[in-house]
Design a protein around this motif. Structure first.
Motif, mmCIF file in Angstrom:
data_model
loop_
_atom_site.group_PDB
_atom_site.id
_atom_site.type_symbol
_atom_site.label_atom_id
_atom_site.label_comp_id
_atom_site.label_asym_id
_atom_site.label_seq_id
_atom_site.Cartn_x
_atom_site.Cartn_y
_atom_site.Cartn_z
ATOM 1 N N MET A 164 54.223 12.335 6.475
ATOM 2 C CA MET A 164 54.366 13.161 5.268
ATOM 3 C C MET A 164 53.721 14.526 5.471
ATOM 4 O O MET A 164 54.332 15.563 5.216
ATOM 5 C CB MET A 164 53.683 12.423 4.118
ATOM 6 N N ILE A 165 52.477 14.524 5.945
ATOM 7 C CA ILE A 165 51.748 15.795 6.065
ATOM 8 C C ILE A 165 52.437 16.705 7.075
ATOM 9 O O ILE A 165 52.645 17.893 6.820
ATOM 10 C CB ILE A 165 50.281 15.534 6.453
ATOM 11 N N VAL A 166 52.827 16.129 8.223
ATOM 12 C CA VAL A 166 53.417 16.977 9.266
ATOM 13 C C VAL A 166 54.780 17.505 8.819
ATOM 14 O O VAL A 166 55.054 18.703 8.906
ATOM 15 C CB VAL A 166 53.537 16.192 10.582
ATOM 16 N N THR A 167 55.634 16.622 8.297
ATOM 17 C CA THR A 167 57.001 17.083 8.012
ATOM 18 C C THR A 167 57.068 17.916 6.738
ATOM 19 O O THR A 167 57.813 18.893 6.683
ATOM 20 C CB THR A 167 57.974 15.903 7.912
ATOM 21 N N VAL A 168 56.272 17.557 5.731
ATOM 22 C CA VAL A 168 56.277 18.393 4.525
ATOM 23 C C VAL A 168 55.614 19.734 4.824
ATOM 24 O O VAL A 168 56.058 20.781 4.347
ATOM 25 C CB VAL A 168 55.578 17.676 3.353
ATOM 26 N N GLY A 169 54.560 19.699 5.645
ATOM 27 C CA GLY A 169 53.948 20.961 6.079
ATOM 28 C C GLY A 169 54.987 21.828 6.784
ATOM 29 O O GLY A 169 55.087 23.033 6.548
ATOM 30 N N GLY A 170 55.795 21.200 7.650
ATOM 31 C CA GLY A 170 56.861 21.944 8.313
ATOM 32 C C GLY A 170 57.856 22.486 7.302
ATOM 33 O O GLY A 170 58.349 23.602 7.441
ATOM 34 N N GLY A 171 58.120 21.687 6.272
ATOM 35 C CA GLY A 171 59.047 22.130 5.228
ATOM 36 C C GLY A 171 58.573 23.402 4.549
ATOM 37 O O GLY A 171 59.383 24.258 4.176
ATOM 38 N N LEU A 172 57.257 23.551 4.411
ATOM 39 C CA LEU A 172 56.745 24.783 3.792
ATOM 40 C C LEU A 172 57.047 25.997 4.667
ATOM 41 O O LEU A 172 57.350 27.076 4.167
ATOM 42 C CB LEU A 172 55.233 24.661 3.557
ATOM 43 N N PHE A 173 56.981 25.772 5.990
ATOM 44 C CA PHE A 173 57.362 26.871 6.887
ATOM 45 C C PHE A 173 58.841 27.217 6.695
ATOM 46 O O PHE A 173 59.225 28.379 6.723
ATOM 47 C CB PHE A 173 57.097 26.478 8.341
ATOM 48 N N LEU A 174 59.636 26.174 6.491
ATOM 49 C CA LEU A 174 61.061 26.410 6.248
ATOM 50 C C LEU A 174 61.252 27.278 5.011
ATOM 51 O O LEU A 174 62.086 28.196 4.987
ATOM 52 C CB LEU A 174 61.783 25.075 6.075
ATOM 53 N N LEU A 175 60.439 27.004 3.998
ATOM 54 C CA LEU A 175 60.551 27.775 2.750
ATOM 55 C C LEU A 175 60.285 29.255 3.014
ATOM 56 O O LEU A 175 60.992 30.136 2.505
ATOM 57 C CB LEU A 175 59.559 27.225 1.725
ATOM 58 N N HIS A 237 54.575 16.479 17.912
ATOM 59 C CA HIS A 237 55.336 15.259 18.182
ATOM 60 C C HIS A 237 54.579 14.014 17.774
ATOM 61 O O HIS A 237 55.145 12.943 17.717
ATOM 62 C CB HIS A 237 55.617 15.185 19.674
ATOM 63 N N PHE A 238 53.276 14.140 17.465
ATOM 64 C CA PHE A 238 52.423 12.948 17.424
ATOM 65 C C PHE A 238 52.712 12.005 16.269
ATOM 66 O O PHE A 238 52.317 10.849 16.296
ATOM 67 C CB PHE A 238 50.944 13.368 17.394
ATOM 68 N N TRP A 239 53.409 12.503 15.229
ATOM 69 C CA TRP A 239 53.663 11.601 14.102
ATOM 70 C C TRP A 239 54.723 10.558 14.433
ATOM 71 O O TRP A 239 54.746 9.479 13.879
ATOM 72 C CB TRP A 239 54.045 12.387 12.851
ATOM 73 N N LEU A 240 55.612 10.915 15.384
ATOM 74 C CA LEU A 240 56.759 10.044 15.647
ATOM 75 C C LEU A 240 56.351 8.674 16.198
ATOM 76 O O LEU A 240 56.788 7.648 15.676
ATOM 77 C CB LEU A 240 57.736 10.771 16.580
ATOM 78 N N PRO A 241 55.510 8.600 17.253
ATOM 79 C CA PRO A 241 55.101 7.278 17.739
ATOM 80 C C PRO A 241 54.349 6.481 16.674
ATOM 81 O O PRO A 241 54.503 5.267 16.588
ATOM 82 C CB PRO A 241 54.194 7.596 18.922
ATOM 83 N N ASN A 242 53.553 7.155 15.852
ATOM 84 C CA ASN A 242 52.852 6.444 14.793
ATOM 85 C C ASN A 242 53.828 5.869 13.770
ATOM 86 O O ASN A 242 53.546 4.849 13.151
ATOM 87 C CB ASN A 242 51.878 7.379 14.087
ATOM 88 N N ALA A 243 54.961 6.551 13.617
ATOM 89 C CA ALA A 243 55.927 6.118 12.610
ATOM 90 C C ALA A 243 56.558 4.795 12.972
ATOM 91 O O ALA A 243 57.292 4.220 12.182
ATOM 92 C CB ALA A 243 57.011 7.182 12.425
#
Lengths: 783, 149
Positions: A164-175, A237-243
């Motif tokens: 959540m933190i990594v991808t939503v954080g990335g989403g803010l960059f998209l904004l 990339h680190f969130w993916l293996p944890n997922a």
């Protein structure tokens, strides 16, 4: 041919509607809800498939005043992505129906999975950047729920929060990127717009506008961060293996066709818009770095799903690198590999689920010879695993070959350091061959005695990966078939020039063919020394915790967690006067900063005329104010405060503001009454005054007073000046338009009725807060 | 205190209602009228206590020993401000029925009424009534709940 709005909109909306209906369906059919989801996915597949070969934008206005509309853009690339998501979605639903049958929170699971699929379809078809952002964040939200499916497990919660933190954080960059693009569109398209389709149609104008504004590189950077966070590119990339803490069907869906592909999809989407030298340096480098790091980490993985997760990151790197290269081969590599990877990786994850389900372990070490017990599964794993490795004639080989070609072309054109691109690509591919062989090793050979008994998987579990395995086999045998059907149109949408794609087994020796040969030979040769290689890579990874993003993430999170209470203890210490200090100081500081930034802090004071009456009233008010501070008892203080209030009311009357005066009088009376209520409860003596605190309070009161004074001086018009246009409008229109001679009231209830309504809600919320706060205190709720 | 309240409260209430009705053309309006009504209630409250409204005026029994949140008057106050919000929003939605934007207001002048000759009926009065109810409900809720502390 233009796309059909109704069909596209239905394809996007259907999963959301079905998601809302899921709890009901679950009550009726129970664990078989998975087949309901599969039916929805197949319907979406058919709807998306009906748009194959069409191209164009359709839509309906949504917020016309801001030129935001619900617009859909259909082209080969969007249709390819939508088809993959819905097809693999259908298989995942079927698989879930038997894999997840024993779980309890299935209604939530299926509802989220459906909403997730809808969000992916939304990203695929959205032609408005704001809609893209909306769906983009929806995928993050849904994946949070899906990854955290096992809410009672700490690992699962940790992984879900990280994703959540990594991808939503990335989403803010998209904004931010969307804002940049919209600013550039002002010049390029003639109006501030979020219309992605129009931007793509005028790609050259957009690019020159971005460069003119100096926003080209910033836009590129924020888009790269957003896509990198979503698509698990180094160093995010680190969130993916944890997922992989998610249930296996979710992993299969997330890693193959959806979540992580959204970033790649968007990179491909913006490639015609932002393509250039900077683009190539950024994305080719990041992509190849991810490809290598992911493959290296997959080699040392000890768990089947962990291996597959790192491998996903590696293959996403391949796609991003492909789109990074400017030649048409790059777009071919990216789009074709997206297609191939979706098929083989979904199958492999489902295979991993079958192994975990039937054998009871996912650990690579100690597993072998599973082909005897799981023959169909082993066959599927064989086809898809070899495809993942890129061994001819399996499907992954063709797309990897295209990447080699693109890397070689780029190096040939640029020379120098660019020769690193093909070299790194080959190195990463050698590692890919290695870990693919490591994965396949669990199926071949003899079964060790340690593995007790292996159950037969049910047909519903084997069928979905088998379908994917057959699809992979078909693409392997006849790659041109897939290219002609869906992939070529997708490549056309992501490349500047129109492609002429031919894939097939090589007939003569070219540099890419030689690179492939090197890859396979080196991979096979290195396999016997795999153990030594694993130790070497493991030593490198273990020796440098500081280089691992996961370490930084944990530090950042624990730091934030520790800082939170510390700040709270300072600001939120339970003393009412501390709160007042913070609120007043912050409000004054913000107001003063606002004045300093806009009009300046020095008001123009000229021609202030004050009548003797007003002077007298104000003097009494000042005396009363002094009396409040120095009052010996509460009663005297309250009475002095009332005098101050009533003097202000009289001042309003003298300044011909009867409405204000009336309000002031009534409020003053009420305050006096309330004081009478609580007067007896107030303590007569608080404590000895601390000088420091007294000084702080004095400074604060002076600042607040100065702010209020400045506000009045800056806000009130000059005495001699003409009334502004707005004031004139209110004064002249009050009677004809509002039907009232009390202008203040007409403004409140008619012209600015919306403001008043908002205030009513604020007041109501305040009352509810008071009630809730006091109720909670009485209940004695503590932490 | 009680004698003063007996005389003052009716006067204040009548004044408040007149302020509410005349607000469109003369000083007044929903907010002022609301605060003034609250003052009247607060006066009763200070002089007689919260139970008086139930027991003395309405002749209902007051069950002792229940918390302030279950008190009949407090529930009524809370309902008042919810009703006020509903009135305000409904008056705004009413405009939609005439194909006008949300919250747009209008007025009609009704002729030939005895004594007054003509009365202006503004749709804004409904909105103002909502404002009035919210202010009365909110202030009395806060006053009674905090006062009970």
């Amino acid at each position: 041919m233009a796309p059909e709005l109704a069909l596209v909109a239905t394809a996007v909306a259907l999963p959301f509607v079905a998601s809302g209906a899921t709890p009901l369906v679950y009550r009726l059919v129970g664990a078989r809800t998975g087949y309901f989801g599969a039916a929805v996915a197949i319907a979406c597949f058919a709807l998306a498939g009906s748009q194959l070969g069409r191209r164009g934008a359709v839509g309906v206005p949504w917020v016309p005043s801001m030129d935001v509309s619900l617009r859909f853009y259909v082209d080969g690339w969007a249709v390819l992505f939508a088809l993959l998501a819905s097809a693999i979605g259908a298989l995942v639903f079927v698989y879930s129906a038997s894999y997840m049958a024993d779980e309890h929170t299935l209604a939530r699971y299926y509802a989220t999975l459906l909403a997730f699929m809808g969000s992916i379809l939304g990203v695929a078809f959205a032609a408005d950047l704001l809609a893209v952002f909306l769906f983009w964040e929806l995928t993050s939200l849904c994946s949070f729920v899906l990854i955290g499916h096992h809410t009672d497990e700490a690992d699962s919660r940790y992984a879900a929060r990280m994703a959540m933190i990594v991808t939503v954080g990335g989403g803010l960059f998209l904004l931010v990127g969307i804002a940049f693009l919209s600013i550039a569109a002002t010049e390029a398209l003639g109006a501030r717009s979020f219309d992605l389709a129009a931007m793509l149609a005028n790609a050259d104008a957009m690019e020159s506008s971005l460069r003119e504004l100096g926003l080209f590189v910033p836009t590129l950077a924020v888009v790269a961060v957003a896509a990198g966070a979503k698509s698990a590119q180094v160093p995010l990339h680190f969130w993916l293996p944890n997922a992989m803490a998610a249930p296996t069907p979710v992993s299969a869906f997330l890693h193959s066709a959806t979540m992580v592909k959204v970033g790649v999809y968007f990179v491909g989407r913006l490639r015609p818009l932002l393509g250039g030298d900077e683009w190539m340096v950024l994305f080719a480098t990041v992509g190849l770095a991810t490809m290598t790091a992911g493959a290296a980490l997959a080699v040392v993985a000890t768990d089947i799903k962990e291996l597959l997760a790192y491998s996903t990151a590696s293959h996403l790197g391949l796609m991003v690198a492909g789109f990074g290269f400017q030649s048409v081969y790059g777009a071919e590599a990216g789009a074709f590999h997206l297609f191939n990877h979706a098929l083989f990786k979904a199958a492999l994850f489902l295979v991993a689920g079958i192994v975990a389900h039937e054998v009871g372990t996912r650990r690579l070490a100690g597993l072998s010879g599973l082909w005897r017990d799981l023959p169909v599964t082993a066959a599927v794993a064989g086809v898809t695993g070899l495809s993942m490795a890129g061994i001819p004639p399996f499907s992954g080989f063709y797309s990897k070959e295209l990447l080699f070609e693109a890397a070689y072309e780029a190096a040939h054109a640029a020379g120098g350091l660019a020769w690193l691109y093909p070299a790194v690509a080959v190195f990463a591919s050698v590692l890919t061959v290695l870990y693919s062989l490591r994965l396949l090793a669990i199926f071949v050979g003899e079964r060790p005695g340690a593995v007790a008994s292996v159950h037969r998987p049910s047909a519903a579990l084997v069928a979905p990966p088998a379908v994917l395995g057959v699809a992979t086999a078909v693409v392997s045998v006849a790659p041109q078939l897939a290219v002609d059907a869906v992939v070529e149109a997708a490549i056309g949408a992501t490349a500047a020039e129109s492609p002429d794609v031919h894939v097939g087994l090589p007939t003569h020796l070219t540099p890419p063919v030689a690179m492939s040969a090197v890859t396979i030979v080196a991979g096979a040769a290195a396999y016997p020394v795999l153990g030594r290689l694993q130790r070497a890579i493991g030593a490198v990874v273990g020796a440098t915790p500081i280089a691992r993003p996961n370490w930084w993430y944990d530090r950042l999170l624990s730091g934030t967690e520790a800082a939170g209470p510390r700040v709270a203890r300072t600001v939120h210490n339970g003393l009412l006067r501390t709160y007042v200090v913070w609120v007043l100081a912050a409000a004054s500081a913000l107001a003063l900063a606002g004045y300093a930034a806009t009009t300046g802090l020095v008001p123009a004071v000229e021609g202030v005329r004050v009548t003797p009456g007003i002077t007298l009233v104000l003097l009494v008010a000042v005396v009363a104010a002094v009396a409040v501070v120095s009052a010996p008892s509460h009663v005297v203080g309250v009475l002095a405060l009332s005098i101050l209030g009533f003097m202000v009311a009289i001042f309003y009357i003298l300044a011909s503001a009867p409405d204000l005066a009336l309000t002031q009088l009534v409020v003053e009376t009420l305050v006096l009454l309330i004081f009478l209520l609580v007067l007896e409860q107030l303590p007569a003596f608080y404590a000895d005054t601390d000088r420091l605190v007294a000084a702080r309070d004095a400074v604060l009161s002076v600042v607040v007073g100065a702010t209020a004074f400045l506000t009045v001086m800056l806000a009130s018009p000059d005495i001699g000046a003409e009334p502004t246009a707005i004031a004139r409008f209110y004064a002249t229109e009050a009677v004809p338009a509002g039907g009232g001679t009390n202008v203040v009231n007409v403004i409140l209830v008619d012209f600015r009725g919306f403001d008043t309504l908002g205030e009513l809600f604020v007041v109501s919320i305040a009352a509810m807060s008071v009630v809730v706060l006091i109720a909670m205190r009485n209940r004695g709720e503590t932490r | 205190m009680k004698t003063t309240a007996r005389i003052m409260v009716p006067i204040i209430l009548v004044l408040a209602i007149s302020l509410l009705l005349q607000g469109h053309n003369l000083p007044g309006g929903g907010f002022i009228a609301g605060v003034l009504t609250t003052v009247a209630f607060a006066l009763v409250y200070v002089a007689y206590g919260l139970d008086y409204l139930d027991a003395g005026v309405l002749g209902r029994d007051v069950e002792p020993g229940r918390g302030i949140f279950e008190h009949r008057s407090v529930t009524a106050f809370r309902r008042t401000f919810i009703l006020g919000l509903a009135i305000a929003v409904a008056s705004g939605l009413g405009a939609l029925a005439f194909d006008e934007p949300f919250l747009s207001q209008t007025f009609v002048i009704v002729e030939s009424i005895p004594i007054y000759h003509e009365i202006e009926v503004a749709s804004a009065l409904a909105f103002d009534l909502g404002v009035y109810c919210v202010v009365v409900g909110v202030l009395l809720t806060i006053l009674s709940v905090v006062g009970a502390e």
